[in-house]
Structures are given as structure tokens and as C-alpha cells.
Design a protein around this motif. Structure first.
Motif, mmCIF file in Angstrom:
data_model
loop_
_atom_site.group_PDB
_atom_site.id
_atom_site.type_symbol
_atom_site.label_atom_id
_atom_site.label_comp_id
_atom_site.label_asym_id
_atom_site.label_seq_id
_atom_site.Cartn_x
_atom_site.Cartn_y
_atom_site.Cartn_z
ATOM 1 N N PRO A 1 1.724 -1.190 -0.152
ATOM 2 C CA PRO A 1 0.056 0.146 0.012
ATOM 3 C C PRO A 1 0.955 1.029 -0.193
ATOM 4 C CG PRO A 1 -1.133 -1.727 1.238
ATOM 5 C CD PRO A 1 0.686 -2.109 1.373
ATOM 6 N N GLN A 2 0.698 2.323 -0.243
ATOM 7 C CA GLN A 2 0.480 3.630 -0.488
ATOM 8 C C GLN A 2 1.934 3.930 0.257
ATOM 9 O OE1 GLN A 2 1.801 5.253 -3.031
ATOM 10 N NE2 GLN A 2 3.246 6.498 -2.127
ATOM 11 N N PRO A 3 0.903 4.278 1.627
ATOM 12 C CA PRO A 3 2.038 4.507 3.173
ATOM 13 C C PRO A 3 3.126 3.923 3.481
ATOM 14 C CG PRO A 3 -0.662 4.506 3.439
ATOM 15 C CD PRO A 3 -0.380 3.759 2.080
ATOM 16 N N TYR A 4 2.982 2.519 2.864
ATOM 17 C CA TYR A 4 4.241 1.325 3.829
ATOM 18 C C TYR A 4 5.348 1.674 2.129
ATOM 19 C CZ TYR A 4 0.855 0.082 7.259
ATOM 20 O OH TYR A 4 -0.159 0.095 8.250
ATOM 21 N N ARG A 5 4.648 1.920 1.666
ATOM 22 C CA ARG A 5 5.632 2.338 -0.503
ATOM 23 C C ARG A 5 6.835 3.436 0.648
ATOM 24 N NH1 ARG A 5 2.764 2.910 -5.544
ATOM 25 N NH2 ARG A 5 1.733 0.443 -4.546
ATOM 26 N N GLN B 1 11.684 5.147 2.122
ATOM 27 C CA GLN B 1 12.709 5.973 3.034
ATOM 28 C C GLN B 1 13.622 4.876 3.251
ATOM 29 O OE1 GLN B 1 9.955 7.827 5.290
ATOM 30 N NE2 GLN B 1 8.873 9.358 3.756
ATOM 31 N N THR B 2 13.531 3.963 4.769
ATOM 32 C CA THR B 2 14.515 3.288 4.872
ATOM 33 C C THR B 2 14.819 2.310 4.397
ATOM 34 O OG1 THR B 2 12.519 1.621 5.590
ATOM 35 C CG2 THR B 2 12.643 3.128 7.490
ATOM 36 N N THR B 3 15.489 1.873 3.284
ATOM 37 C CA THR B 3 16.137 1.846 1.542
ATOM 38 C C THR B 3 17.510 1.934 2.575
ATOM 39 O OG1 THR B 3 14.127 1.154 0.511
ATOM 40 C CG2 THR B 3 17.129 0.575 0.073
ATOM 41 N N PRO B 4 18.498 3.303 2.851
ATOM 42 C CA PRO B 4 19.590 3.456 2.605
ATOM 43 C C PRO B 4 19.931 2.679 4.525
ATOM 44 C CG PRO B 4 18.016 5.447 2.124
ATOM 45 C CD PRO B 4 17.222 4.285 2.229
ATOM 46 N N LEU B 5 18.656 3.565 5.139
ATOM 47 C CA LEU B 5 19.134 2.720 6.458
ATOM 48 C C LEU B 5 19.628 1.015 6.735
ATOM 49 C CD1 LEU B 5 16.689 4.697 8.566
ATOM 50 C CD2 LEU B 5 19.311 5.441 7.974
ATOM 51 N N ALA B 6 18.332 0.650 5.992
ATOM 52 C CA ALA B 6 18.594 -0.982 5.542
ATOM 53 C C ALA B 6 19.802 -1.394 4.942
ATOM 54 C CB ALA B 6 17.290 -1.844 5.650
ATOM 55 N N ARG C 1 11.970 6.383 15.409
ATOM 56 C CA ARG C 1 10.574 6.611 14.961
ATOM 57 C C ARG C 1 9.691 6.498 13.797
ATOM 58 N NH1 ARG C 1 10.239 6.324 20.478
ATOM 59 N NH2 ARG C 1 11.935 6.713 22.442
ATOM 60 N N THR C 2 9.128 5.839 13.358
ATOM 61 C CA THR C 2 8.785 5.842 11.676
ATOM 62 C C THR C 2 7.327 5.199 12.324
ATOM 63 O OG1 THR C 2 10.898 5.564 10.168
ATOM 64 C CG2 THR C 2 8.600 5.257 9.713
ATOM 65 N N GLN C 3 6.649 6.259 12.775
ATOM 66 C CA GLN C 3 5.569 5.763 12.569
ATOM 67 C C GLN C 3 4.718 4.099 12.376
ATOM 68 O OE1 GLN C 3 2.521 8.830 13.302
ATOM 69 N NE2 GLN C 3 0.874 7.747 14.501
ATOM 70 N N GLY C 4 3.722 3.680 12.429
ATOM 71 C CA GLY C 4 3.270 2.684 12.553
ATOM 72 C C GLY C 4 4.423 1.698 11.011
ATOM 73 N N PHE C 5 5.321 1.599 11.141
ATOM 74 C CA PHE C 5 6.241 0.480 10.488
ATOM 75 C C PHE C 5 5.806 -1.163 10.871
ATOM 76 C CE2 PHE C 5 10.327 -1.734 9.123
ATOM 77 C CZ PHE C 5 10.624 -0.944 8.426
ATOM 78 N N PRO C 6 5.813 -1.333 9.895
ATOM 79 C CA PRO C 6 5.105 -2.930 9.981
ATOM 80 C C PRO C 6 6.925 -3.877 10.934
ATOM 81 C CG PRO C 6 5.980 -1.773 7.814
ATOM 82 C CD PRO C 6 5.999 -1.390 8.739
ATOM 83 N N ARG C 7 6.573 -4.251 11.839
ATOM 84 C CA ARG C 7 7.932 -4.937 12.456
ATOM 85 C C ARG C 7 8.322 -6.030 11.850
ATOM 86 N NH1 ARG C 7 6.901 -3.204 18.702
ATOM 87 N NH2 ARG C 7 7.000 -1.347 18.708
ATOM 88 N N SER C 8 7.322 -6.888 11.344
ATOM 89 C CA SER C 8 7.779 -8.183 10.856
ATOM 90 C C SER C 8 8.580 -8.165 9.635
ATOM 91 C CB SER C 8 6.383 -9.387 10.707
ATOM 92 O OG SER C 8 5.903 -8.582 9.684
ATOM 93 N N VAL C 9 8.795 -6.964 9.148
ATOM 94 C CA VAL C 9 9.631 -6.488 8.189
ATOM 95 C C VAL C 9 11.565 -7.043 8.461
ATOM 96 C CG1 VAL C 9 10.801 -5.228 6.455
ATOM 97 C CG2 VAL C 9 8.109 -5.069 7.086
ATOM 98 N N PHE C 10 11.779 -6.763 9.440
ATOM 99 C CA PHE C 10 13.044 -7.053 9.891
ATOM 100 C C PHE C 10 13.321 -8.518 9.928
ATOM 101 C CE2 PHE C 10 11.580 -3.318 12.839
ATOM 102 C CZ PHE C 10 12.533 -2.546 12.077
#
Length: 613
Positions: free
Chosen positions: A38-42, A47-52, A100-109
Motif C-alpha cells: 500500500p501507498q503509505p508503506y511504500r 525512506q528506510t532502504t538506505p538505513l537497511a 520512530r517511523t510511525q506504524g512501521f511493520p515490525r515483521s519486515v525486519f
């Protein structure tokens, strides 16, 4: 360390790893949301790709994953990779959650970590598979010889790993001595059956060559040899650990040898202690051209000596040793002398010129029957007087250690050679009292397979001539060890020993000489019907069995399982002076009875046998 990390950062393997890490991160979002993001999670994924990517790269860098060679990746590399991915996933979780990315899906880790591990491991496994396939295709099939492996599943697995670096062979099957292994596969190679049907399996696979994968001394290996030698099968084995140190050993198989059948577990050496003793030192070896002396030279050369001073009375032996060591150890300074230990002034001049830190004394006359008649005085002058000169010279030049190579024939000797070696041990103990700054040690061991003058070269020659193979007595037994094992234990004893000690080597179980002859006949591909064995009777001075300890001696254990210390009575204070005085008055040709009588006075346990002239 920083330079190592900089090399890791510049590694070419980073590019595909980084691409796969990014793909794993996005695939985790894709799987988390049922194959659509979905768009918000996209936006969160973007945004988090460089950090990962940064966190996973740091984890892999800390685990030194970029240093891996994809072409030779193995289980150890995959375990290292798993550790790096796990560390990267933990860092990613901490950093992303800390932002503190709001609503980030933790199972992704968790999903991304699993996907990254699968992707990185799969890429490496695929690369290695393609490389091996390409290499196999480049070799013409006609050039590969079919090879059958004999051994258990564990042994076959190790052999197959080693054979990856050996060209010219195609493994077509495995014959296992264990019935439960039948039908199983190892690295894609099937266990075709048992060892009992080895010839049938070889014919079915059109394999004329068999590789014995079992350990040296293994009973299964010996049974295979005794049963199938002379059947037309070519029996081979892998190089030993000692042989792997020699150039080209890892690229070829070799014929089974006697030491493979009588071998024992490898010697465990104090590598760090030996390196500290020999590395950068000057070492002098007497009798350097002989079987034991030359192996001592090879062993200390591998330990990194700065200068090796080789002394031997034989010009040819010295020349051969020089040619070998110059080629094998070009960085080592080798100095080669054709000198006699019976000449103290010459020996002293050599030692003063080089100031050795360690002296290994292997010069000796050792052939029992030859020293028993006509040459008794020569044995006394070389084995005793030569030892006295070498020991005193070592003390005079300030050597830290002196090691005498002795023999089991020094125990309750029945021959001149053994009595002179026992007297040599006494001389070394006496000299130890003169030079307290030098550690004097003697080391006893039994017969050495393949040494000059031993039964093995004699039997081999007799077999080549069609026999008979001559054995003195059907019940005669001897202790045996390989030349490298003997040399390594001499060095280990020299490292551990305190001044005046006599070390006894664990020689294992004694071997009947007639059994030795049978094995050699089998190794030659012949049978006893083709090469008979003849018994000739005991020779002068020869025992039915050898002892490693005298009757009135006991031993003390040492930290090394194959070394014990013999507790012997201290020598008489005048032993060195007595040797010099008797030799001075004996002249060039003392009577054999007089010499034996004097030897008995100095070595009371010596019991001379009647001599046949």
C-alpha cells in the motif's frame, strides 16, 4: 585492522551483495502485505532502504564477509555469512525503530533478514556450482579416469573434498566396509556396495583404480590391501599431512606404502613452543645426510630457522641434502660441511663459526651386524667419542639445547652398537654436569621405516629380484615408526626436556618382521607363491624382541602422550675421562674380547652374545 576494513570496502563482491540486500528489503514489504505494498508503506520502504542497506553492510563488514571467495565458498563461509546477516538485521531493527517511523511493520525486519540470507547464500552457491560445471566441461571426458573410493561415508566425504583439487579423476562410486551405508549418496556419489565385492564393483564401473580413503593403520585398509593386491586393481591413497607440505603433493594421488598400513595417529606437536625454539635460530645437525638427520633438517627448516648448519661425513649425502634444501627452502641460509664428529677440533671450529642455539646429534653407526664384527672400535669411536665431542662443543659455544638421537637397542644391549649408544647416553648425562647453561636430552626410539640399512629397503630389493625375502626368525618382532614421526618427536622431546633426561618414545605395538615382509610382497602386487619367504636364523647380536626400557628402569609421564621420561641411574663421574683414556691406550685394533669386556664394565647390563667369525 583499519587497512583490512578498507580492503573489504573495496572488495568487488560488495556490488551484487548490496543489490541483493535492497531487493530483500523490498521483497519483505511485498510479502508482508500479500504481494502488494500500500501507498503509505511504500513510502516507508523507500525512506528506510538506505538505513537497511547501511546497517546490513556494517554487519557483513564486521563479520568479514567481503573477504570470502565465491568460487570456494563452503559451510564455514555460510556460517560466517549467517552471522553477518543476523548482526545486520539487529542493527537495522535498532536504527529503524530508533528513528520512530510511525506504524512501521515490525515483521519486515525478520522477513528481510531471512530473505537476505537466502539471497546472499544462494548467489554464492550458484556461482560456485557454475564455476565447477564450467571447469568440468572444459576437461575432455576421455581424459578423466574412473575412480572407486573405498571407505565409510565420513571417509569418502573427506576424500571427495580433497579430490576437488586433484585433476584427472572421475569418482564413479563408493565401496563401504559398513553394510548400512549401501545405497546412500555422498556429494552426489552413490555407495555401490561393500568391500567384499570390490572387484565386481570395479568391473561394473570400468574402474581399474581404487582410492583407499581410510586413515593410516586402519584395519579395513589393511584388509583391502591383503585381499585385493595382485588382483589387477591399482590401489592409491591421498598424500599424508606431512607430504602436503611438499610442492605438488596436493595435486596427485600416490601408491599405498607400508607406512600407510602400519601408521599411527599423527603426532601432536607444540607448534608454538617449537616455533619459539627454532624460528630465527641457528641450528646445527650432525649426521645431517642420514635418514633421521635429513628429516630433522626438513622439520626445523619448516619451523623457520634462520641458518641450518649441516654436518655429515658422507660427501654424497651432504650434496643430496644441499640440493634438496636449496630448492625447498630458498629463503633459509644453509651451510653444508663434510666433517667427522670424531675430529673435535674441526667440529669446534664449525660451531664457533656459527654459534648454534640448538645442536641435534644424529651422527652414528647403527647397523647391528656390521658393527658386531670387525668394526667394533669404529662403533665406539663414532657413537661414543663422537657424541662426547659434539656434546662438549655444544656447551662450549653456549648452545641452549643439545639432543642425542638414541635407540631402543641401548636397553639391555646384546650387541656392540646398542652398548655404545647406551654409553653415549651416559656421556651426555655426564657432560650435562659440566655445562649447566645447556639443556642436554637423549631420545630413544625403535626402528624407522625406510631408513638406510633397515629391513624395508632390503626386502624391497629382494622382491624386485623375485625373492626369496629373507627373515631371520619367524617370531622376531620390532617396533616401527615413520621417519617424519621420529624426527618430530625428537624435536618435541628437545623442547620439553630438562638437562640429563632420557626420553622414551611411544612406539605403539611391535610388528612381526615376517608380517612386514608379507605386506611388502602384497604392496608390490605379488603373492607369497610368486615371492617366497625364507628364514635364515638370528644374526650376531640380534634379539628376538627389542625393549624400550631396561629392567631396572621406570618411566614418568610427560604432558605429551607419546613421550615418557626414563628414570635411570646417574652415570659415573669419570665416564668421559674413562672413554678418552681407554681409546687412547687401545690403539687402532683392540681385541674384540677386550673391547667387549671394557664395554661391559661401563655398561653392566650389556650381555655380549657369542660372535661367529
Amino acid at each position: 585492522m583499519l587497512s583490512g576494513w578498507w580492503k573489504d570496502l573495496r572488495s568487488k563482491s560488495w556490488l551484487p551483495d548490496l543489490v541483493l540486500i535492497v531487493l530483500a528489503w523490498w521483497a519483505a514489504f511485498w510479502l508482508r502485505f500479500n504481494l502488494t505494498v500500500p501507498q503509505p508503506y511504500r513510502d516507508q520502504a523507500l525512506q528506510t532502504t538506505p538505513l537497511a542497506l547501511l546497517c546490513m553492510a556494517v554487519g557483513l563488514l564486521l563479520a568479514r564477509v567481503p573477504r570470502q571467495s565465491w568460487r570456494y565458498v563452503g559451510l564455514a563461509d555460510l556460517r560466517q555469512l549467517a552471522g553477518g546477516v543476523a548482526l545486520g538485521a539487529l542493527l537495522t531493527t535498532a536504527v529503524v525503530m530508533g528513528s520512530r517511523t510511525q506504524g512501521f511493520p515490525r515483521s519486515v525486519f525478520l522477513i528481510s533478514g531471512v530473505l537476505a540470507l537466502l539471497a546472499l547464500a544462494g548467489a554464492r552457491a550458484t556461482w560456485r556450482t557454475l564455476a565447477e560445471y564450467t571447469q568440468a566441461q572444459a576437461r575432455p571426458a576421455a581424459a578423466l579416469q574412473p575412480l572407486l573410493i573405498v571407505g565409510t561415508i565420513d571417509e569418502a566425504d573427506q576424500a571427495l573434498r580433497t579430490l576437488k583439487g586433484v585433476e584427472g579423476w572421475q569418482v564413479v562410486g563408493i565401496a563401504s566396509p559398513r553394510a548400512q551405508d549401501a545405497g546412500r549418496t555422498v556429494q552426489g556419489v552413490r555407495v555401490l556396495g561393500g568391500v567384499d565385492a570390490l572387484d565386481q564393483l570395479a568391473r561394473a564401473q570400468q574402474a581399474g583404480t581404487v582410492l583407499l580413503a581410510s586413515a593410516p593403520g586402519d584395519l579395513a585398509r589393511r584388509d583391502v590391501l591383503m585381499r585385493w593386491s595382485g588382483s589387477g586393481l591399482n590401489l592409491l591413497t591421498l598424500p599424508t599431512a606431512d607430504e602436503l607440505l611438499r610442492p605438488g603433493a596436493a595435486t596427485r594421488l600416490r601408491q599405498v606404502r607400508l607406512e600407510d598400513l602400519l601408521g599411527r595417529t599423527p603426532v601432536q606437536l607444540d607448534a608454538r613452543g617449537l616455533a619459539a625454539l627454532f624460528s630465527g635460530q641457528t641450528v646445527l645437525v650432525t649426521g645431517a645426510g642420514g635418514s633421521i638427520g635429513s628429516e630433522l633438517c626438513r622439520q626445523v627448516a619448516r619451523l623457520g630457522v634462520a641458518r641450518l648448519v649441516c654436518v655429515d661425513v658422507s660427501e654424497y649425502a651432504t650434496y643430496r641434502l644441499e640440493q634438496e634444501l636449496r630448492q625447498a627452502f630458498p629463503a633459509m641460509e644453509g651451510v653444508y660441511y663434510t666433517a667427522n664428529v670424531r675430529e673435535p677440533d674441526r667440529l669446534r671450529a664449525i660451531a664457533l663459526a656459527h654459534r648454534p642455539g640448538v645442536v641435534l646429534h644424529a651422527a652414528a653407526y647403527k647397523h647391528v651386524p656390521l658393527m658386531e664384527t670387525h668394526n667394533e672400535i669404529e662403533a665406539l669411536r663414532t657413537n661414543v667419542l663422537g657424541t662426547l665431542h659434539a656434546a662438549r662443543v655444544a656447551g662450549e659455544v653456549g648452545a641452549a639445547r643439545f639432543v642425542l638421537v638414541s635407540t631402543d637397542k641401548a636397553v639391555n644391549p646384546t650387541n656392540v652398537m646398542g652398548a655404545t649408544k647406551r654409553l653415549a647416553e651416559q656421556v651426555v648425562q655426564a657432560v650435562a654436569r659440566e655445562f649447566e647453561h645447556t639443556q642436554y636430552v637423549s631420545v630413544r626410539f625403535g626402528n624407522v621405516l625406510g631408513s638406510s640399512g633397515s629391513v624395508v629397503p632390503l626386502f624391497t630389493t629382494q622382491i624386485e629380484l623375485g625373492g626369496p625375502v629373507t627373515v631371520t626368525h619367524p617370531e622376531i618382532v620390532r617396533y616401527f615408526m615413520t621417519i617424519p614421526e621420529a624426527a618430530q618427536l625428537v624435536l618435541q622431546a628437545g623442547l620439553m626436556g630438562r638437562s640429563g633426561q632420557i626420553f622414551v618414545l611411544d612406539m605403539g605395538e611391535p610388528v612381526k618382521i615376517v608380517e612386514l615382509a608379507r605386506l611388502l610382497i602384497r604392496l608390490s602386487g605379488k603373492t607369497e607363491a610368486e615371492v617366497p619367504i625364507a628364514f635364515t636364523g638370528l644374526r650376531p647380536g640380534e634379539k628376538l624382541y627389542e625393549e624400550l626400557l631396561a629392567d631396572d628402569e621406570t618411566t614418568e609421564p610427560t604432558p605429551h602422550p607419546k613421550l615418557r621420561v626414563a628414570r635411570v641411574s646417574p652415570p659415573a663421574d669419570d665416564v668421559a675421562a674413562a672413554v678418552l683414556a681407554w681409546l687412547a691406550q687401545a690403539g687402532a685394533a683392540p681385541g674384540p674380547a677386550d673391547l667387549r669386556g671394557w664395554l661391559h664394565q661401563r655398561v653392566p647390563e650389556y650381555q655380549a652374545q657369542p660372535v661367529r667369525f
